[in-house]
Motif scaffolding. Structure first.
Motif, PDB file in Angstrom:
ATOM      1  N   ALA A 117       0.816  -1.206   0.000  1.00 44.72           N
ATOM      2  CA  ALA A 117       0.000   0.000   0.000  1.00 44.72           C
ATOM      3  C   ALA A 117       0.849   1.255   0.000  1.00 44.72           C
ATOM      4  N   GLY A 118       2.106   1.130  -0.426  1.00 43.09           N
ATOM      5  CA  GLY A 118       2.974   2.296  -0.445  1.00 43.09           C
ATOM      6  C   GLY A 118       2.790   3.132  -1.692  1.00 43.09           C
ATOM      7  N   ASP A 119       3.001   4.442  -1.536  1.00 37.57           N
ATOM      8  CA  ASP A 119       2.900   5.381  -2.653  1.00 37.57           C
ATOM      9  C   ASP A 119       4.307   5.903  -2.972  1.00 37.57           C
ATOM     10  N   PRO A 120       4.902   5.470  -4.077  1.00 36.54           N
ATOM     11  CA  PRO A 120       6.272   5.886  -4.410  1.00 36.54           C
ATOM     12  C   PRO A 120       6.456   7.394  -4.486  1.00 36.54           C
ATOM     13  N   LYS A 121       5.446   8.106  -5.019  1.00 37.22           N
ATOM     14  CA  LYS A 121       5.575   9.565  -5.143  1.00 37.22           C
ATOM     15  C   LYS A 121       5.611  10.237  -3.782  1.00 37.22           C
ATOM     16  N   ALA A 122       4.770   9.752  -2.871  1.00 35.58           N
ATOM     17  CA  ALA A 122       4.790  10.294  -1.510  1.00 35.58           C
ATOM     18  C   ALA A 122       6.110   9.942  -0.830  1.00 35.58           C
ATOM     19  N   GLY A 123       6.597   8.738  -1.095  1.00 32.68           N
ATOM     20  CA  GLY A 123       7.862   8.316  -0.506  1.00 32.68           C
ATOM     21  C   GLY A 123       9.031   9.153  -0.966  1.00 32.68           C
ATOM     22  N   GLU A 124       9.004   9.546  -2.218  1.00 23.26           N
ATOM     23  CA  GLU A 124      10.090  10.355  -2.769  1.00 23.26           C
ATOM     24  C   GLU A 124      10.220  11.684  -2.022  1.00 23.26           C
ATOM     25  N   GLN A 125       9.110  12.242  -1.627  1.00 22.74           N
ATOM     26  CA  GLN A 125       9.119  13.520  -0.921  1.00 22.74           C
ATOM     27  C   GLN A 125       9.801  13.420   0.444  1.00 22.74           C
ATOM     28  N   GLN A 145      12.173  -3.903   7.220  1.00 17.71           N
ATOM     29  CA  GLN A 145      13.423  -3.413   7.798  1.00 17.71           C
ATOM     30  C   GLN A 145      13.248  -2.031   8.407  1.00 17.71           C
ATOM     31  N   LEU A 146      12.502  -1.161   7.738  1.00 20.61           N
ATOM     32  CA  LEU A 146      12.249   0.175   8.282  1.00 20.61           C
ATOM     33  C   LEU A 146      11.498   0.089   9.613  1.00 20.61           C
ATOM     34  N   VAL A 147      10.512  -0.801   9.683  1.00 23.43           N
ATOM     35  CA  VAL A 147       9.759  -0.994  10.927  1.00 23.43           C
ATOM     36  C   VAL A 147      10.680  -1.507  12.035  1.00 23.43           C
ATOM     37  N   ALA A 148      11.537  -2.467  11.683  1.00 27.00           N
ATOM     38  CA  ALA A 148      12.445  -3.047  12.675  1.00 27.00           C
ATOM     39  C   ALA A 148      13.445  -2.016  13.183  1.00 27.00           C
ATOM     40  N   ILE A 149      13.929  -1.166  12.292  1.00 24.00           N
ATOM     41  CA  ILE A 149      14.887  -0.125  12.690  1.00 24.00           C
ATOM     42  C   ILE A 149      14.198   0.913  13.569  1.00 24.00           C
ATOM     43  N   LYS A 150      12.998   1.325  13.183  1.00 23.01           N
ATOM     44  CA  LYS A 150      12.272   2.316  13.974  1.00 23.01           C
ATOM     45  C   LYS A 150      11.978   1.792  15.378  1.00 23.01           C
ATOM     46  N   SER A 151      11.597   0.521  15.487  1.00 23.01           N
ATOM     47  CA  SER A 151      11.237  -0.061  16.787  1.00 23.01           C
ATOM     48  C   SER A 151      12.449  -0.377  17.659  1.00 23.01           C
ATOM     49  N   GLY A 152      13.635  -0.400  17.027  1.00 24.05           N
ATOM     50  CA  GLY A 152      14.839  -0.750  17.762  1.00 24.05           C
ATOM     51  C   GLY A 152      15.161  -2.233  17.737  1.00 24.05           C
ATOM     52  N   ASN A 153      14.321  -3.032  17.063  1.00 24.85           N
ATOM     53  CA  ASN A 153      14.601  -4.465  16.955  1.00 24.85           C
ATOM     54  C   ASN A 153      15.811  -4.740  16.073  1.00 24.85           C
ATOM     55  N   ARG A 154      16.043  -3.861  15.101  1.00 28.75           N
ATOM     56  CA  ARG A 154      17.273  -3.920  14.323  1.00 28.75           C
ATOM     57  C   ARG A 154      18.053  -2.644  14.622  1.00 28.75           C
ATOM     58  N   VAL A 155      19.186  -2.806  15.259  1.00 25.84           N
ATOM     59  CA  VAL A 155      19.968  -1.649  15.691  1.00 25.84           C
ATOM     60  C   VAL A 155      20.940  -1.235  14.586  1.00 25.84           C
ATOM     61  N   VAL A 156      20.729  -0.039  14.066  1.00 27.34           N
ATOM     62  CA  VAL A 156      21.619   0.558  13.077  1.00 27.34           C
ATOM     63  C   VAL A 156      21.970   1.946  13.616  1.00 27.34           C
ATOM     64  N   PRO A 157      23.136   2.088  14.272  1.00 25.21           N
ATOM     65  CA  PRO A 157      23.475   3.359  14.931  1.00 25.21           C
ATOM     66  C   PRO A 157      23.318   4.583  14.039  1.00 25.21           C
ATOM     67  N   GLU A 158      23.681   4.436  12.751  1.00 27.66           N
ATOM     68  CA  GLU A 158      23.598   5.571  11.828  1.00 27.66           C
ATOM     69  C   GLU A 158      22.156   6.029  11.591  1.00 27.66           C
ATOM     70  N   MET A 159      21.187   5.154  11.889  1.00 32.66           N
ATOM     71  CA  MET A 159      19.773   5.467  11.646  1.00 32.66           C
ATOM     72  C   MET A 159      19.059   5.962  12.906  1.00 32.66           C
ATOM     73  N   SER A 163       5.285   7.824  10.295  1.00 26.72           N
ATOM     74  CA  SER A 163       4.126   6.949  10.492  1.00 26.72           C
ATOM     75  C   SER A 163       4.319   5.655   9.718  1.00 26.72           C
ATOM     76  N   GLU A 164       3.454   4.681   9.981  1.00 27.44           N
ATOM     77  CA  GLU A 164       3.521   3.423   9.233  1.00 27.44           C
ATOM     78  C   GLU A 164       3.329   3.674   7.750  1.00 27.44           C
ATOM     79  N   GLN A 165       2.393   4.566   7.407  1.00 26.75           N
ATOM     80  CA  GLN A 165       2.154   4.861   5.994  1.00 26.75           C
ATOM     81  C   GLN A 165       3.376   5.497   5.351  1.00 26.75           C
ATOM     82  N   GLU A 166       4.049   6.384   6.073  1.00 25.44           N
ATOM     83  CA  GLU A 166       5.255   7.012   5.527  1.00 25.44           C
ATOM     84  C   GLU A 166       6.351   5.978   5.296  1.00 25.44           C
ATOM     85  N   LEU A 167       6.440   4.992   6.178  1.00 27.27           N
ATOM     86  CA  LEU A 167       7.425   3.922   5.987  1.00 27.27           C
ATOM     87  C   LEU A 167       7.059   3.083   4.763  1.00 27.27           C
TER      88      LEU A 167
END
Length: 202
Positions: free
Chosen positions: A21-29, A64-78, A86-90
């Motif tokens: 349900a992602g919108d590429p144009k919205a994501g680009e912004q 992966q974006l959800v996991a990084i945001k929640s802290g389940n995947r730790v990426v210090p640079e992120m 929001s979930e929709q933005e991800l």
């Protein structure tokens, strides 16, 4: 007639969910901040240890974006970058980066034969399965299964992730168990060879 219309509407809705349900144009912004590390369109990261994000698969990217945001995947640079998304933005970011073309890297010619053998046939002696089984013979991944497209990815990044799986420091989602088991059986030399091969695969 009402039942028929309701069925059509439901079918369209289910199809939309199935295909993301992602919108590429919205994501680009919202992707401008990502370019500082991952390059425009996620195609040319500023360092080899940063991943290319282009064409990896919308489902995989979103997870992966959800996991990084929640802290389940730790990426210090992120750290903090996704906190206010929001979930929709991800979903939109995932759709945008998936819509971009992967720019293939150059494999080390000296490692191609060993890397190709591992990628396509695994290592029977150590029970390492072929990477192609999940990630496609051409490195195109498996979108429904959430397995990312790997062909063209930075070799340095791939090697770093395989070692993280081997050490158990990357362990999120159902597919991680598969990768941890595979990486545990790989030597440093095999990781280097297969990572290099994948970087030139298209």
């Amino acid at each position: 007639m009402k039942k028929l219309i309701a069925g059509v509407v439901l079918g369209v809705a289910l199809t939309a969910v199935a295909h993301g349900a992602g919108d590429p144009k919205a994501g680009e912004q919202n992707a401008a901040v990502c370019a500082g590390c991952h390059g425009q369109g996620g195609q040319k990261p500023v360092m080899g240890v940063y991943p290319k994000l282009s064409g990896l698969g919308e489902k995989y990217l979103f997870n992966q974006l959800v996991a990084i945001k929640s802290g389940n995947r730790v990426v210090p640079e992120m750290t903090g970058i996704l906190d206010n998304r929001s979930e929709q933005e991800l979903r939109d970011l995932a759709a945008y980066f998936d819509s971009q073309e992967m720019i293939v890297s150059q494999a080390n010619p000296d490692l191609v034969d060993e890397g190709a053998a591992l990628y396509r046939g695994g290592n029977l002696a150590t029970n390492v399965p072929a990477c192609a089984g999940c990630h496609n013979p051409r490195g195109n991944g498996n979108e429904p299964g959430g397995f990312p497209a790997l062909g063209g990815q930075n070799a340095e990044y791939l090697a770093k992730q395989l070692k993280a799986y081997r050490e158990g420091t990357r362990n999120i989602g159902p597919n991680s168990a598969i990768m941890i088991d595979v990486a545990a059986k790989l030597t440093d030399a095999e990781i280097k060879a297969v990572s290099s091969y994948i970087s030139g695969l298209n």
